[in-house]
Design an enzyme around this catalytic site. Sequence first.
Site, PDB file in Angstrom:
ATOM      1  N   ASP A   1       0.961  -1.332   0.058  1.00 33.34           N
ATOM      2  CA  ASP A   1      -0.008   0.081   0.057  1.00 33.34           C
ATOM      3  C   ASP A   1       0.921   1.335   0.079  1.00 33.34           C
ATOM      4  O   ASP A   1       2.272   1.033  -0.132  1.00 33.34           O
ATOM      5  CB  ASP A   1      -0.871  -0.061   1.448  1.00 33.34           C
ATOM      6  CG  ASP A   1      -0.315   0.193   2.542  1.00 33.34           C
ATOM      7  OD1 ASP A   1       1.194   0.295   2.572  1.00 33.34           O
ATOM      8  OD2 ASP A   1      -0.953  -0.034   3.399  1.00 33.34           O
TER       9      ASP A   1
ATOM     10  N   CYS B   1     -12.954 -28.464   5.842  1.00 34.00           N
ATOM     11  CA  CYS B   1     -11.573 -27.721   5.715  1.00 34.00           C
ATOM     12  C   CYS B   1     -10.326 -29.043   5.804  1.00 34.00           C
ATOM     13  O   CYS B   1     -10.484 -29.758   6.663  1.00 34.00           O
ATOM     14  CB  CYS B   1     -11.339 -26.911   6.874  1.00 34.00           C
ATOM     15  SG  CYS B   1     -10.017 -25.815   6.636  1.00 34.00           S
TER      16      CYS B   1
HETATM   17 ZN   LIG Z   1      -9.046 -25.491   8.835  1.00 37.55          ZN
END
Ligand SMILES: [Zn+2]
Length: 374
Positions: free
Chosen positions: A91, A303
């Site tokens: 940035d 996940c």
């Molecule tokens: Zn995870």
Amino acid sequence: MSIGFTVTATDGAARAGVLRTAHGDVDTPVFMPVGTAGTVKAMTADSVRAAGARIVLGNTYHLMLRPGAERIARLGGLHRFMDWPGPILTDSGGFQVMSLSKLRKIDRDGVTFQSHIDGSSHRLTPARSIEIQHLLDSTITMALDECTPFPATPDQARESMALSMRWAALSKEAFVTRPGYGLFGIVQGGVYPDLRAESAAALGGIGFDGYAVGGLAVGEGQDMMFSVLDSTVPRLPTESPRYLMGVGTPDDLVGAVTRGIDMFDCVMPTRAGRTARAYTSRGVFNVRNARFADDGGPIDPDCACPACTRHSAAYLHHLFKAEEMLGPMLLTWHNVFYYQSLMAGLRVAIQAGRLGGHAAALRAGWMATGEDAG
Ligand SMILES: [Zn+2]
């Protein structure tokens, strides 16, 4: 040739594409983890890569104050310094000067401020910001702008936007073009569509390698943010990457990708990882919650990250209760992995022309069992 960008598929306003840089290719839409001070907090560079990230963000304000841009240049640049050979976007420093520094004074040519670390005096101009990012060897340099505060009156927003457009032109003049490196301009204008349109036109006239939408996620709320994107994104060049700065929640990302944004950054997944908040396919929750004390299953059964495949929710709960540093490390890894998986899923859905259905399924999952962890 600076950086390259190819749109490979579209679904409505959404695009999937490839960003080609001197430090490697990046599939878009992409989320960039924030490596504020030369590190994605609580993660090694290897774990950031293993979580699926291909581009990270560095903060000019933090790095210019400590350890200093010239020092990083002497040490071989930021890629070498933080062991991240891939692309880095930096940035301009402007946003953090305004949010972190003391006694800042803005004028037509730049901003003078005192370091929040030791009170020392510094000055940031468009040319100096570009020079610092060059010293860091940033792959994608951002033009210096003033992030218009929210709320701002139309007159305040116009004045602020005009200053940012002046600085954008000076940033372009100062930027040294190199193959595979790019300079992005930043659209400002607050919540006012006519000002956003004027800003987008001004930047297009100057000519940048990519276009960011700045000054959002500053308190205006998601509806207003999406409304600004609805009016602004169609005014940005279709052949260039579009970057929504500082956004956001998984739901923000899905909504902005649907509206044609290609790139994002936000401290949310990493900051949340240090404060026990998990972003999952079943919503966001706090792993300190007592209901996880005896939970032998993973925090997110969908996940594939190490925190989920090798550890139970009960273990993460215990680590946070015992204030062990592995707790923030594992949960940051999970959150960064989750954000990367989310973006990968969006890319596949765009390529398959089924983004709408995919987005609806994601939202249904987040509503299923998540509690609002604030
Ligand atoms: Zn995870």
